[in-house]
Scaffold this active site. Structure first.
Site, mmCIF file in Angstrom:
data_model
loop_
_atom_site.group_PDB
_atom_site.id
_atom_site.type_symbol
_atom_site.label_atom_id
_atom_site.label_comp_id
_atom_site.label_asym_id
_atom_site.label_seq_id
_atom_site.Cartn_x
_atom_site.Cartn_y
_atom_site.Cartn_z
ATOM 1 N N ASP A 39 0.884 -1.159 0.000
ATOM 2 C CA ASP A 39 0.000 0.000 0.000
ATOM 3 C C ASP A 39 0.921 1.208 0.000
ATOM 4 O O ASP A 39 1.591 1.492 1.003
ATOM 5 C CB ASP A 39 -0.874 -0.048 1.264
ATOM 6 C CG ASP A 39 -1.788 1.162 1.387
ATOM 7 O OD1 ASP A 39 -1.587 2.143 0.643
ATOM 8 O OD2 ASP A 39 -2.701 1.121 2.235
ATOM 9 N N TYR A 73 0.749 -0.084 14.683
ATOM 10 C CA TYR A 73 -0.224 -0.355 13.623
ATOM 11 C C TYR A 73 -0.004 0.579 12.432
ATOM 12 O O TYR A 73 0.087 1.774 12.586
ATOM 13 C CB TYR A 73 -1.640 -0.150 14.162
ATOM 14 C CG TYR A 73 -2.674 -0.420 13.104
ATOM 15 C CD1 TYR A 73 -2.938 -1.718 12.705
ATOM 16 C CD2 TYR A 73 -3.345 0.617 12.477
ATOM 17 C CE1 TYR A 73 -3.863 -1.980 11.712
ATOM 18 C CE2 TYR A 73 -4.267 0.370 11.493
ATOM 19 C CZ TYR A 73 -4.514 -0.931 11.110
ATOM 20 O OH TYR A 73 -5.419 -1.185 10.129
ATOM 21 N N LYS A 123 -3.491 -3.231 8.050
ATOM 22 C CA LYS A 123 -3.422 -4.692 8.150
ATOM 23 C C LYS A 123 -2.462 -5.216 7.095
ATOM 24 O O LYS A 123 -2.089 -4.512 6.161
ATOM 25 C CB LYS A 123 -4.813 -5.273 7.934
ATOM 26 C CG LYS A 123 -5.618 -5.305 9.212
ATOM 27 C CD LYS A 123 -5.249 -6.491 10.085
ATOM 28 C CE LYS A 123 -5.840 -6.312 11.473
ATOM 29 N NZ LYS A 123 -5.256 -7.174 12.472
HETATM 30 C C1 F6R Z 1 -7.479 -0.487 7.671
HETATM 31 C C2 F6R Z 1 -7.218 0.867 7.216
HETATM 32 C C3 F6R Z 1 -8.196 1.919 7.545
HETATM 33 C C4 F6R Z 1 -7.578 2.966 8.481
HETATM 34 C C5 F6R Z 1 -8.611 4.039 8.851
HETATM 35 C C6 F6R Z 1 -7.958 5.178 9.634
HETATM 36 O O1 F6R Z 1 -6.443 -1.336 7.322
HETATM 37 O O2 F6R Z 1 -6.219 1.141 6.603
HETATM 38 O O3 F6R Z 1 -9.385 1.396 8.058
HETATM 39 O O4 F6R Z 1 -7.104 2.338 9.645
HETATM 40 O O5 F6R Z 1 -9.176 4.612 7.704
HETATM 41 O O6 F6R Z 1 -6.971 5.716 8.833
HETATM 42 P P1 F6R Z 1 -5.965 6.830 9.307
HETATM 43 O O7 F6R Z 1 -5.341 6.351 10.575
HETATM 44 O O8 F6R Z 1 -5.015 6.958 8.161
HETATM 45 O O9 F6R Z 1 -6.802 8.075 9.516
HETATM 46 MG MG MG Z 2 -4.034 2.328 3.042
HETATM 47 MG MG MG Z 3 -4.977 -2.377 2.141
#
Ligand code: F6R
Ligand code: MG
Ligand code: MG
Length: 382
Positions: free
Chosen positions: A12, A230, A233
Site C-alpha cells: 500500500d 499499527y 493490516k
Molecule cells: C485499515 C485501514 C483503515 C484505516 C482508517 C484510519 O487497514 O487502513 O481502516 O485504519 O481509515 O486511517 P488513518 O489512521 O489513516 O486516519
Molecule cells: Mg491504506
Molecule cells: Mg490495504
C-alpha cells in the site's frame, strides 16, 4: 525442465480519498516499470492490479524465490510510485515502505510477498487471490476447505490423485524469528484445525501435495511486527495451482462461497465478512470495507501469463456477497462492542492502548462512590 517462479509482491503506497483504492497513475507507473524489466530480461511477464488500496505486482521469471533482482524491481517500483504519490499528496503515500534502503529482498521491509517455483505441467492453470482490509490468516479457512474438506472438494473423494492428501506448512507469525511446522492431511486434520483456527497466530504459508508438488503459497508478512505499531493490516495474497491431480478451479472457488469472518476492516480492529468481488468492486468503502478478495485466473505458459479471468465476476457469487452484506449489517449494529470489535489482545498494535493508558491510572482497589448529595426529583415534572 525449466522452472518458472511466480512472484506476487504487494504494498500500500497510497490511495485515493482515504484508504479506498489505488489511483490509476500508480498502476501506470507500475506497468511501465515492469514492462522495462521485461525488456531488460529481469522478468518474463507481469500483470499489475490492485486490491482496494494495495498495489499488486504479479510476475513470472526464472530467477527463483527471494531473487534479489526481482525483489529489487518491486522495491524500486514502489519507491517510484511513492515519490509520485507524495508529490500528488495522495493519502497515506508510502504507507508500507518501512525502510529507506533495500537489503536483498522485500522481507521485513513492509511489502508482502508470496512466491512459488513450479515445473510447468502440460497445462498450468493458477489463481491469484488478493485481499484488502484483512490479514494473512484470512486464507486459512478457504485453503483448508480446498485441500482438506471433502464437502468442498469433490476430488478429495473421487479423484485417486487427491486421495493421499496434502501437506500444510504453518507459520507462527507471532514469533519474530520464523517458526514453521508441517502437518499432513487428512491424518493430522484435527491437530491442524487446532492451530489454524487461531487465524491471528498460525497461518498457512504453503501447501504441497503428498508427493511434494507445491500447490499454494501465501504472503505471511506482519507489518506491525516490522514497524512495532499499527500501520494497516497485512493485506495478504495467495497463489493457488489447480487441476490435473489438484483441486479443480471450481473447487478452489467454491471455498470462497462462505463470506467467512476475518479480522481487519475499519482500523484493522473489527471482524467482518470477506466478500469475493470482481475487479471493478475492488475498493473499500463502507466502514472502510467490508474486507474483500479478488481472484484472477491465469494459464502459466512457458514462463508467460495468459489471462487474467476475473474469477469472482459472476452472478454465481451474488448470493455470497448478499449474505456477506447481511452479516456486515448485523455486525455493524454492535458498534464498538466485541466480538465485532476485536479482542484487546488483537488491538495491541492499534491506537487503542494509548487511549486505555490515559484511564489506567484512575483504577483503584476500592469501589468508588460518586460524591455529592443526590436530590429527590420525584416532583420535578409538576
Ligand atoms: C485499515 C485501514 C483503515 C484505516 C482508517 C484510519 O487497514 O487502513 O481502516 O485504519 O481509515 O486511517 P488513518 O489512521 O489513516 O486516519
Ligand atoms: Mg491504506
Ligand atoms: Mg490495504
Amino acid at each position: 525442465m525449466v522452472e518458472t517462479t511466480i512472484t506476487v509482491i504487494k504494498a500500500d503506497i497510497g490511495s485515493l480519498a482515504g484508504h479506498v483504492v489505488v489511483p490509476d497513475f500508480l498502476l501506470e507507473i507500475a506497468r511501465k516499470s515492469l514492462k522495462e524489466a521485461v525488456e531488460k530480461g529481469i522478468i518474463n511477464d507481469f500483470y499489475v492490479t490492485h486490491a482496494g488500496d494495495d498495489l499488486e505486482l504479479i510476475m513470472t521469471h526464472h530467477k527463483g524465490e527471494l531473487s534479489e533482482e526481482v525483489h529489487r524491481l518491486a522495491w524500486d517500483t514502489f519507491m517510484r510510485g511513492t515519490k509520485e504519490a507524495r508529490e500528488k499528496k495522495i493519502y497515506a503515500a508510502g504507507q508500507d515502505i518501512l525502510s529507506d534502503t533495500f537489503s536483498g529482498n522485500v522481507k521485513g521491509m513492509g511489502p508482502g510477498s508470496a512466491e512459488m517455483t513450479i515445473e510447468e505441467r502440460k497445462s498450468e492453470p493458477i489463481a491469484i487471490f488478493c485481499a484488502d482490509k484483512t490479514e494473512p490468516g484470512a486464507f486459512n479457512l478457504p485453503l483448508f476447505r480446498i485441500y482438506a474438506d471433502p464437502f468442498n472438494t469433490a476430488g478429495l473423494v473421487i479423484d485417486p490423485n487427491l486421495h493421499d492428501g496434502f501437506i500444510f506448512v504453518i507459520q507462527d507469525i507471532h514469533e519474530q524469528t520464523p517458526a514453521y511446522l508441517q502437518m499432513k492431511c487428512p491424518e493430522e486434520m484435527y491437530d491442524l484445525l487446532a492451530l489454524i483456527g487461531s487465524t491471528g497466530k498460525y497461518v498457512i504459508k504453503k501447501i504441497y501435495r503428498h508427493d511434494g508438488l507445491v500447490t499454494a503459497a501465501v504472503s505471511t508478512d506482519k507489518l506491525h511486527q516490522i514497524a512495532g505499531k499499527y500501520i494497516g493490516k497485512d493485506d495478504p495474497v495467495a497463489i493457488v495451482r489447480a487441476h490435473s491431480g489438484l483441486p479443480a478451479m471450481g473447487e478452489v472457488l467454491e471455498a470462497f462461497t462462505l463470506p467467512h469472518l476475518v479480522s481487519g476492516w475499519m482500523r484493522g480492529s473489527h471482524a467482518g465478512p470477506l466478500l469475493p468481488v470482481p475487479l471493478r468492486d475492488s475498493k473499500c468503502t463502507r466502514f472502510d470495507g467490508p474486507p474483500r478478495v479478488i481472484g484472477l485466473g491465469f494459464q502459466v505458459s512457458n514462463g508467460m501469463l495468459l489471462g487474467p479471468v476475473d474469477l469472482f465476476d459472476d452472478v454465481a457469487f451474488d448470493i455470497t456477497r448478499r449474505r456477506g452484506m447481511e452479516a456486515a449489517e448485523y455486525l455493524r449494529r454492535h458498534g464498538p462492542f466485541m466480538p465485532h470489535r476485536l479482542h484487546s489482545e488483537d488491538m495491541e498494535y492499534t491506537t487503542l492502548p494509548s487511549v486505555l493508558k490515559k484511564v489506567a491510572a484512575r483504577f483503584s482497589e476500592e469501589e468508588i462512590v460518586p460524591t455529592g448529595k443526590a436530590k429527590d426529583t420525584s416532583d420535578s415534572a409538576e
